[in-house]
Write a protein that holds these residues in place. Structure first.
Motif, PDB file in Angstrom:
ATOM      1  N   LYS A  83       9.542  -9.902 -14.772  1.00  0.00           N
ATOM      2  CA  LYS A  83      10.301  -9.430 -15.708  1.00  0.00           C
ATOM      3  C   LYS A  83      11.402 -10.448 -16.524  1.00  0.00           C
ATOM      4  CE  LYS A  83      10.559  -4.728 -14.145  1.00  0.00           C
ATOM      5  NZ  LYS A  83      11.638  -3.527 -14.013  1.00  0.00           N
ATOM      6  N   SER A  84      10.918 -10.578 -17.799  1.00  0.00           N
ATOM      7  CA  SER A  84      11.755 -11.375 -18.690  1.00  0.00           C
ATOM      8  C   SER A  84      12.576 -10.354 -19.930  1.00  0.00           C
ATOM      9  CB  SER A  84      11.094 -12.625 -19.071  1.00  0.00           C
ATOM     10  OG  SER A  84      10.165 -12.264 -20.076  1.00  0.00           O
ATOM     11  N   ASP A  85      13.140 -11.163 -20.613  1.00  0.00           N
ATOM     12  CA  ASP A  85      13.775 -10.228 -21.885  1.00  0.00           C
ATOM     13  C   ASP A  85      12.382  -9.972 -22.848  1.00  0.00           C
ATOM     14  OD1 ASP A  85      16.231 -10.438 -21.203  1.00  0.00           O
ATOM     15  OD2 ASP A  85      16.788 -11.976 -22.442  1.00  0.00           O
ATOM     16  N   GLU A  86      11.494 -10.628 -23.016  1.00  0.00           N
ATOM     17  CA  GLU A  86      10.187 -10.300 -23.780  1.00  0.00           C
ATOM     18  C   GLU A  86       9.306  -9.736 -23.206  1.00  0.00           C
ATOM     19  OE1 GLU A  86      11.064 -13.921 -23.343  1.00  0.00           O
ATOM     20  OE2 GLU A  86      12.623 -13.705 -24.704  1.00  0.00           O
ATOM     21  N   MET A  87       9.034  -9.709 -21.942  1.00  0.00           N
ATOM     22  CA  MET A  87       7.744  -9.059 -21.244  1.00  0.00           C
ATOM     23  C   MET A  87       7.988  -8.828 -19.730  1.00  0.00           C
ATOM     24  SD  MET A  87       5.710 -12.467 -20.622  1.00  0.00           S
ATOM     25  CE  MET A  87       4.765 -11.882 -19.244  1.00  0.00           C
ATOM     26  N   GLN A  88       7.060  -8.156 -19.255  1.00  0.00           N
ATOM     27  CA  GLN A  88       7.006  -7.919 -17.655  1.00  0.00           C
ATOM     28  C   GLN A  88       5.330  -8.098 -17.498  1.00  0.00           C
ATOM     29  OE1 GLN A  88       8.714  -3.971 -17.251  1.00  0.00           O
ATOM     30  NE2 GLN A  88       6.908  -3.154 -16.474  1.00  0.00           N
ATOM     31  N   GLU A  89       5.259  -8.558 -16.232  1.00  0.00           N
ATOM     32  CA  GLU A  89       3.890  -8.677 -15.791  1.00  0.00           C
ATOM     33  C   GLU A  89       3.714  -8.383 -14.285  1.00  0.00           C
ATOM     34  OE1 GLU A  89      -0.183  -9.856 -16.396  1.00  0.00           O
ATOM     35  OE2 GLU A  89       1.347  -9.781 -17.856  1.00  0.00           O
ATOM     36  N   GLN A  90       2.732  -7.612 -13.905  1.00  0.00           N
ATOM     37  CA  GLN A  90       2.416  -7.219 -12.538  1.00  0.00           C
ATOM     38  C   GLN A  90       1.507  -8.219 -11.857  1.00  0.00           C
ATOM     39  OE1 GLN A  90       3.801  -4.377 -10.926  1.00  0.00           O
ATOM     40  NE2 GLN A  90       2.857  -5.133  -8.992  1.00  0.00           N
ATOM     41  N   VAL A  91       1.705  -8.733 -10.837  1.00  0.00           N
ATOM     42  CA  VAL A  91       0.773  -9.724 -10.131  1.00  0.00           C
ATOM     43  C   VAL A  91       0.630  -9.320  -8.845  1.00  0.00           C
ATOM     44  CG1 VAL A  91       0.514 -12.237  -9.385  1.00  0.00           C
ATOM     45  CG2 VAL A  91       1.692 -11.511 -11.548  1.00  0.00           C
ATOM     46  N   GLY A  92      -0.570  -9.317  -8.364  1.00  0.00           N
ATOM     47  CA  GLY A  92      -0.996  -8.885  -6.988  1.00  0.00           C
ATOM     48  C   GLY A  92      -0.511  -9.680  -5.939  1.00  0.00           C
ATOM     49  N   ARG A  93      -0.550 -11.037  -5.965  1.00  0.00           N
ATOM     50  CA  ARG A  93      -0.257 -11.672  -5.101  1.00  0.00           C
ATOM     51  C   ARG A  93       0.224 -13.214  -5.543  1.00  0.00           C
ATOM     52  NH1 ARG A  93      -1.530 -12.201   0.670  1.00  0.00           N
ATOM     53  NH2 ARG A  93      -1.448 -14.448   1.463  1.00  0.00           N
ATOM     54  N   VAL A  94       1.577 -13.595  -5.211  1.00  0.00           N
ATOM     55  CA  VAL A  94       2.036 -14.950  -5.680  1.00  0.00           C
ATOM     56  C   VAL A  94       2.559 -15.759  -4.776  1.00  0.00           C
ATOM     57  CG1 VAL A  94       4.273 -14.006  -6.423  1.00  0.00           C
ATOM     58  CG2 VAL A  94       3.353 -15.644  -7.626  1.00  0.00           C
TER      59      VAL A  94
END
Length: 106
Positions: A83-94
């Motif tokens: 999560k950032s101010d501009e967006m959010q992203e779901q990632v399965g594995r990092v």
């Protein structure tokens, strides 16, 4: 400025390494010049991340594995949310590799 070779394992670093290997195999590039390109890549990535990236991101997820070896932390997260101010992203594995920035200035 000292650098680590951490970024060579990133997607762009792996693509660069594969391309340089192919060029050396074809005789288009000398092995010495390929090594110089990789060293410059390490320096450029370190400089860009240190001086040009200003966005802060929070990461939440399930910690699958962690390790601390030779002053380098490695974390593997599952179902991570960036999560950032501009967006959010779901990632399965990092996989996150982190080192002490003080080691870069030695």
């Amino acid at each position: 400025m000292a650098t680590f070779e951490l970024y060579r394992r990133s997607s762009i670093g792996m693509c660069l390494t594969e391309t340089l290997d192919e060029m050396v195999s074809n005789g288009t590039l000398s092995p010495e010049l390929a090594i110089q390109v990789l060293v410059q890549f390490d320096k450029s990535m370190t400089d860009a991340l240190e001086n040009q990236v200003k966005t802060k991101v929070s990461i939440k997820g399930h910690l699958h594995t962690y390790r601390f070896c030779d002053n380098v932390w490695t974390f593997i997260l599952q179902d991570a949310m960036f999560k950032s101010d501009e967006m959010q992203e779901q990632v399965g594995r990092v996989k996150i590799v982190a080192c002490d920035s003080k080691l870069l200035t030695q």
